[in-house]
Design a protein around this motif. Structure first.
Motif, short mmCIF file in Angstrom:
data_model
loop_
_atom_site.label_atom_id
_atom_site.label_comp_id
_atom_site.label_asym_id
_atom_site.label_seq_id
_atom_site.Cartn_x
_atom_site.Cartn_y
_atom_site.Cartn_z
N ARG A 22 0.86 -1.19 0.00
CA ARG A 22 0.00 0.00 0.00
C ARG A 22 0.89 1.23 0.00
O ARG A 22 1.56 1.52 0.99
CB ARG A 22 -0.92 -0.01 1.21
CG ARG A 22 -1.78 1.22 1.29
CD ARG A 22 -2.82 1.09 2.36
NE ARG A 22 -4.12 1.12 1.76
CZ ARG A 22 -5.22 1.40 2.43
NH1 ARG A 22 -5.16 1.62 3.71
NH2 ARG A 22 -6.38 1.42 1.84
N LYS A 24 1.78 5.00 0.23
CA LYS A 24 1.22 6.18 0.89
C LYS A 24 1.65 7.41 0.10
O LYS A 24 2.84 7.66 -0.07
CB LYS A 24 1.72 6.26 2.32
CG LYS A 24 1.18 5.14 3.19
CD LYS A 24 1.74 5.22 4.59
CE LYS A 24 1.27 4.03 5.41
NZ LYS A 24 2.00 3.93 6.67
N GLU A 54 -2.84 4.88 -0.91
CA GLU A 54 -3.64 5.64 0.06
C GLU A 54 -3.18 7.09 -0.05
O GLU A 54 -2.01 7.39 0.19
CB GLU A 54 -3.39 5.09 1.46
CG GLU A 54 -4.06 5.89 2.55
CD GLU A 54 -3.60 5.45 3.94
OE1 GLU A 54 -3.00 4.36 4.04
OE2 GLU A 54 -3.81 6.20 4.88
N GLN A 56 -3.00 10.72 1.21
CA GLN A 56 -3.14 11.47 2.47
C GLN A 56 -3.06 12.97 2.16
O GLN A 56 -2.16 13.41 1.45
CB GLN A 56 -2.03 11.07 3.44
CG GLN A 56 -2.08 9.60 3.82
CD GLN A 56 -0.98 9.20 4.80
OE1 GLN A 56 -0.20 10.03 5.24
NE2 GLN A 56 -0.95 7.93 5.14
N THR B 45 -13.03 3.64 18.57
CA THR B 45 -12.90 4.64 17.51
C THR B 45 -14.17 5.48 17.42
O THR B 45 -14.11 6.71 17.24
CB THR B 45 -12.63 3.95 16.16
OG1 THR B 45 -11.53 3.07 16.32
CG2 THR B 45 -12.33 4.95 15.07
N PRO B 188 -10.39 8.05 11.09
CA PRO B 188 -9.46 7.73 10.01
C PRO B 188 -9.19 6.23 9.95
O PRO B 188 -9.05 5.57 10.98
CB PRO B 188 -8.19 8.52 10.38
CG PRO B 188 -8.35 8.86 11.82
CD PRO B 188 -9.79 8.92 12.11
N GLY B 189 -9.16 5.75 8.73
CA GLY B 189 -8.86 4.34 8.54
C GLY B 189 -10.06 3.43 8.57
O GLY B 189 -9.97 2.25 8.26
N THR B 221 -12.88 -3.05 0.34
CA THR B 221 -11.79 -2.67 1.21
C THR B 221 -10.52 -2.74 0.39
O THR B 221 -10.35 -3.65 -0.43
CB THR B 221 -11.70 -3.58 2.45
OG1 THR B 221 -10.59 -3.19 3.22
CG2 THR B 221 -11.57 -5.03 2.07
N ASP B 256 -16.83 -1.32 9.39
CA ASP B 256 -15.52 -1.72 8.87
C ASP B 256 -15.59 -3.20 8.48
O ASP B 256 -16.21 -3.99 9.20
CB ASP B 256 -14.46 -1.53 9.97
CG ASP B 256 -13.18 -0.94 9.41
OD1 ASP B 256 -13.20 -0.53 8.23
OD2 ASP B 256 -12.19 -0.87 10.14
#
Lengths: 392, 568
Positions: A22, A24, A54, A56, B45, B188-189, B221, B256
């Motif tokens: 992944r 960033k 990803e 950011q 979270t 986040p995430g 995902t 999630d």
């Protein structure tokens, strides 16, 4: 049996997520521009097996801090790719935070890109980034209030406008915005070695020529405010501002406001001896040297330099593409606004990618901002005396 | 399938069943633990996100109150100045929009633009909810959520402006878009973040694609955890933030994919496979060892039976223990003893008939048998031949009965002291064949019969009855021929004078390559010279003769070595 079981359990303890890379990607773009960048990067990742990205979001200063702190962080937690303005290259290469492009990628860039774009990411003929768009500051004006494209800033101040309408605004505390006006008096704002050239006399001339702006309480309030960009958009949309200096990032906001606007290069003053050459920046993807996936990051970045991706990014970000094909096909100038940006870019000056440039610009910018904010409520003469002493 | 394979398979099945059971229990426990952890983490979270939004709401209220105070000081007739002042305030509170309403008209506004934000946030003054509108009209603070039509919903805070000298009633409304930018920072995430007012979905991040069914935004995902996500329901967590003035609770809902559970499942399955693989290997090795241990006595019984069927009558198996296999071994030995006793009785009877019929003494037969065995030993020592226990037994039987055919020859011819005429000689020459037929009829002694049939064949092909030569003659027959000749030369005979061993050896060497096999002659000489006196004296303490004179066939002998089927 026990030993076999223990070995099996130990070997199965690796995180399944490790199977997929992944990347960033840090960017200072926001909104539609960031979405478009994310889409293009993910499309590029689709061509590579088991790679995902990803994106950011950072503001400019936090991204800058993040990149400069990369050297002290664990490589696993840092960025792999970052979208940065080309004038950051100097410090980043000096600190060896970004690496030279591999030969294959460099050859492809030389084949596809505009010479100016290559120049923006080069040091000693070595390439350090993948430019994906170009941006330049321009004058945005309301053609209803200013029927003719202004040839000089004095022309704007001389147009009779209704009470309550501010003729012109510029972020006076922003060195990037002021650089075009400085160059109209002192010529280039960069020296041969790439350092930023600040001439106090030219600065005094600029602010003296901007006296009509400073003497207008509303215009001065906007130009010295903490958040001039928001005020520019809102007041322009409410037809209480006739023209202002801005970058392409405000175009989507203006478009959604439904207000007619026109784009032109920043005009010089009537008594200027030089054109007002705005700074041209190239937003470039750079691969962080500490990235464990540097090879993949190079592959992904290179895949953004195709005509289709470039036009998509240009359409969504109002910035100009950098591949030659976009200009030879005319696709780069399909949008009427892009013509104004193109003219400004041809008239502008590329920000050098030298460390001395960034350092000099930051120092001068900080002092200019302090001077303007400190004198925001004072007569212009006090500010001019401050500027005459020099801010660099 | 052979018994060995069945035993190994049963081990493998047993181990597989065990690992399957252990793996299933382990999997169940791991999944339950992971699911609990995952739910707990998402709940945490959600709590953090809800707290952030609560703080944001508090900041909006502070901004609204400060804006209301600011409005009382705004310069009249300077809209730009008002905008700049309000914008500075928004900048401080990081809010997006503030509006000042005089009656139902907007009299001033400002917004804070950030890269990516939408400056044209469509707002509507006076909310539709009667309860909120009533609060505003009565001069109270109000907080509500307003749907944005095609855009995102907005969180709004309204506070009344303190009365001014003009006496106009004014309200300040601060607006915060509940857009993806806000939602993405709350958790986040997390794959999907949603804000709800009661049961009504206000906003969701990421926004579902146009035309996509509800909930589809959470299906994807970016990281695959072995492809097991589809087996799990997404993990969900909700947290109340506040109660809006409309009476609806504002809550945060997170969703999630159960990545951790999927990862746990992948790990467990992988661990189970590895354990099962290791278990299979161990089970195979262990099963093979156990099978070998269990099957060794059975294999010995099988080999013994097969050897006996092939005529190796002296087979005797070692005792095995006190289990069923040991009892079976004892019974086998008892059965073999009976069979041996029968055969030995017949062999003994035939030997006695030969003694009675011919002038050969019992000692001659015994010496021939013993010297033949000694010659076989010498051949083995020299590495020229190998004699298994079965071949030794066969050699021994053939040595004892090598002249059994003579019992069918007339005694006159057999014991005639003078020269034989042609008819008598032809009669004599038939005795090997006759002896072989006699032994063959006894069954199980076919090999010995063939040796007897060839016991008068000469190495150079000049023998009888078939004129075989060299390797065509079984080595046992070549041994018996040489040994018989040696004993005949060194023993007292009615028709010839006894010779010394040295003379006999010289004679054997003289005939080596013609009548006798040179190799056998050398081995015989070795045997004789190793213990010359032994062959001169009669002894019945070793060899087949000892067994013939004994009732105890269970006594170990040279012939009792455990035979191996297929190895000679």
């Amino acid at each position: 049996m026990l030993v076999v079981a223990v070995v099996a359990i130990v070997t199965s303890c690796g995180d399944e997520r490790e199977r997929q890379v992944r990347l960033k990607v840090g960017t200072f773009w926001g909104g539609a521009a960031a979405e478009a960048l994310g889409e293009e990067i993910r499309l590029a990742c689709q061509d590579l097996e088991a790679v995902d990205a990803e994106v950011q979001l950072f503001n400019l200063s936090s991204l800058h801090e993040r990149l400069l702190s990369e050297s002290g962080t664990d490589s696993g937690s840092g960025l792999d790719l970052a979208l940065i303005p080309n004038d950051w290259f100097g410090v980043l290469t000096e600190r060896a935070l970004i690496g030279e492009l591999p030969a294959h990628q460099a050859n492809v860039l030389r084949e596809r890109l505009l010479t100016e774009a290559l120049q923006a990411v080069s040091q000693d003929d070595r390439l350090f980034g993948y430019p994906i768009s170009a941006e330049v500051l321009v004058l945005i004006y309301n053609p209803k209030l200013l029927p003719q494209e202004p040839k000089t800033l004095d022309d704007i101040f001389s147009v009779p406008l209704a009470s309550g309408i501010v003729p012109f605004s510029i972020d006076l505390a922003n060195i990037y915005h002021l650089a075009a006006l400085l160059s109209s008096y002192q010529g280039s704002v960069s020296r041969v070695d790439g350092s930023f050239a600040w001439d106090p006399a030219a600065a005094v001339k600029v602010f003296r020529s901007l006296a009509p702006l400073w003497n207008n309480p509303d215009a001065r309030a906007i130009a010295t405010a903490t958040d001039p960009a928001s005020l520019h958009v809102q007041l322009f949309a409410e037809e209480r501002l006739a023209s202002f200096v801005a970058g392409p990032w405000l175009i989507p906001a203006l478009a959604s406001a439904g207000r007619l606007y026109a784009v032109a290069p920043i005009p010089p003053f009537r008594d200027s001896r030089h054109p007002a050459r705005a700074l041209v920046g190239y937003q470039s993807l750079v691969v962080i040297r500490q990235s464990p996936w540097a090879d993949l990051a190079h592959d992904v970045a290179l895949r953004l330099l195709n005509l289709e991706s470039q036009l998509h990014l240009a359409a969504r970000t109002a910035r100009l593409p950098v591949v030659r094909g976009a200009f030879t096909s005319g696709a780069a100038t399909a949008n009427p606004a892009s013509l104004g940006f193109l003219r400004a870019m041809e008239n502008g000056q590329i920000m050098p990618s030298a460390a001395v440039w960034e350092q000099g610009l930051r120092t001068a910018g900080g002092r200019l901002r302090a001077a303007v904010r400190a004198r925001a409520a004072d007569p212009l003469s006090l500010l001019l005396s401050d500027l005459a002493e020099g801010v660099s | 399938m052979k018994l060995r394979g069945q035993l190994i398979l049963s081990h493998v099945v047993l181990v597989l069943t065990g690992t399957l059971l252990i793996g299933t229990v382990n999997l169940f426990l791991a999944l339950r633990s992971t699911a609990d952890s995952e739910k707990l983490a998402l709940a945490r979270t959600a709590a953090v996100g809800a707290n952030q939004l609560q703080q944001r709401l508090d900041a909006l209220r502070r901004a609204a109150h400060e804006s209301a105070t600011l409005v009382t000081r705004l310069p009249e007739g300077s809209p730009v100045g008002a905008t700049v002042a309000l914008n500075e305030l928004l900048q401080r509170y990081r809010c997006e929009r503030v509006e000042v309403f005089t009656g139902l008209s907007r009299s001033a506004s400002a917004y804070r633009w950030e890269r990516g934000s939408d400056p044209l946030l469509h707002t509507h003054w006076l909310p539709a909810e009667p309860r909120v509108a009533t609060r505003i009209a009565s001069g109270q603070d109000a907080t509500w959520v307003q749907s944005g039509g095609s855009g995102p919903a907005s969180l709004k805070v309204c506070v009344p402006v303190p009365a001014t000298h003009a006496g106009q009633k004014k309200w300040v409304v601060v607006t915060e878009p509940l857009d993806g930018l806000l939602l993405s920072t709350l958790a986040p995430g997390v794959a999907s973040v949603a804000l709800l007012a009661g049961d009504r979905l206000l906003s969701r991040w990421p926004a579902p694609a146009t035309g996509a069914p509800e909930g589809s935004a959470t299906a994807k995902t970016p990281l695959a955890a072995g492809g097991f996500e589809r087996f799990f329901e997404p993990v969900r967590a909700s947290r109340a933030i506040t109660v809006l003035d409309s009476g609806q609770p504002l809550s945060l809902r997170l969703e999630d994919p159960a990545v951790a559970s999927a990862v746990a499942l992948t790990r467990s399955v992988r661990a189970w496979f590895l354990i099962a693989l290791g278990g299979l290997l161990v089970a195979g090795v262990l099963g093979s060892g156990v099978a070998a241990r269990l099957l060794a006595p059975l294999q010995a019984l099988l080999d013994g039976t097969a050897a006996m069927a092939r005529g190796h009558l002296m087979v005797r198996l070692p005792p095995q223990g006190r289990n069923e296999l040991g009892a079976l071994t004892v019974e086998f030995n008892r059965m073999a003893d009976e069979l041996r006793r029968t055969y030995m009785g017949v062999i003994a009877t035939l030997a006695e008939v030969v003694e009675a019929k011919s002038h050969f003494t019992r000692e001659h037969i015994e010496r021939v048998e013993r010297l033949a065995m000694a010659t076989a030993d010498a051949l083995e020592r020299r590495g020229w031949a190998r004699f298994s226990s079965q071949r030794r037994f066969t050699l021994s039987v053939a040595a004892v009965l090598h002249d059994v055919g003579k019992i069918s020859i007339s005694g006159d011819i057999l014991n005639k002291s003078g020269p034989l005429d042609d008819g008598e000689r032809r009669e004599i020459l038939t005795h090997p064949e006759r002896g072989a037929l006699i032994v063959e009829r006894m069954g199980k002694l076919g090999a010995a019969a063939e040796i007897i049939r060839c016991a008068h064949e000469h190495f150079d092909g000049s023998g009888y009855p078939r004129g075989l030569k060299g390797e065509e003659i079984p080595i046992e027959a070549r041994i018996i021929l040489a040994v018989d000749a040696y004993d005949a030369m060194t023993a007292d005979r009615p028709y010839s004078q006894r010779r010394s061993p040295e003379e006999a050896i010289a004679e054997l060497r003289a005939e080596a390559g013609r009548q006798f096999d040179p190799v056998v002659v050398e081995a015989l000489i070795d045997a004789v010279q190793a213990s010359p006196d032994r062959w001169a004296a009669s002894s019945s303490d070793t060899g087949l003769y000892r067994l013939l004179n004994s009732d105890n066939f269970s006594t170990p002998s040279d012939f009792n070595a455990l035979p191996r089927v297929g190895r000679g």
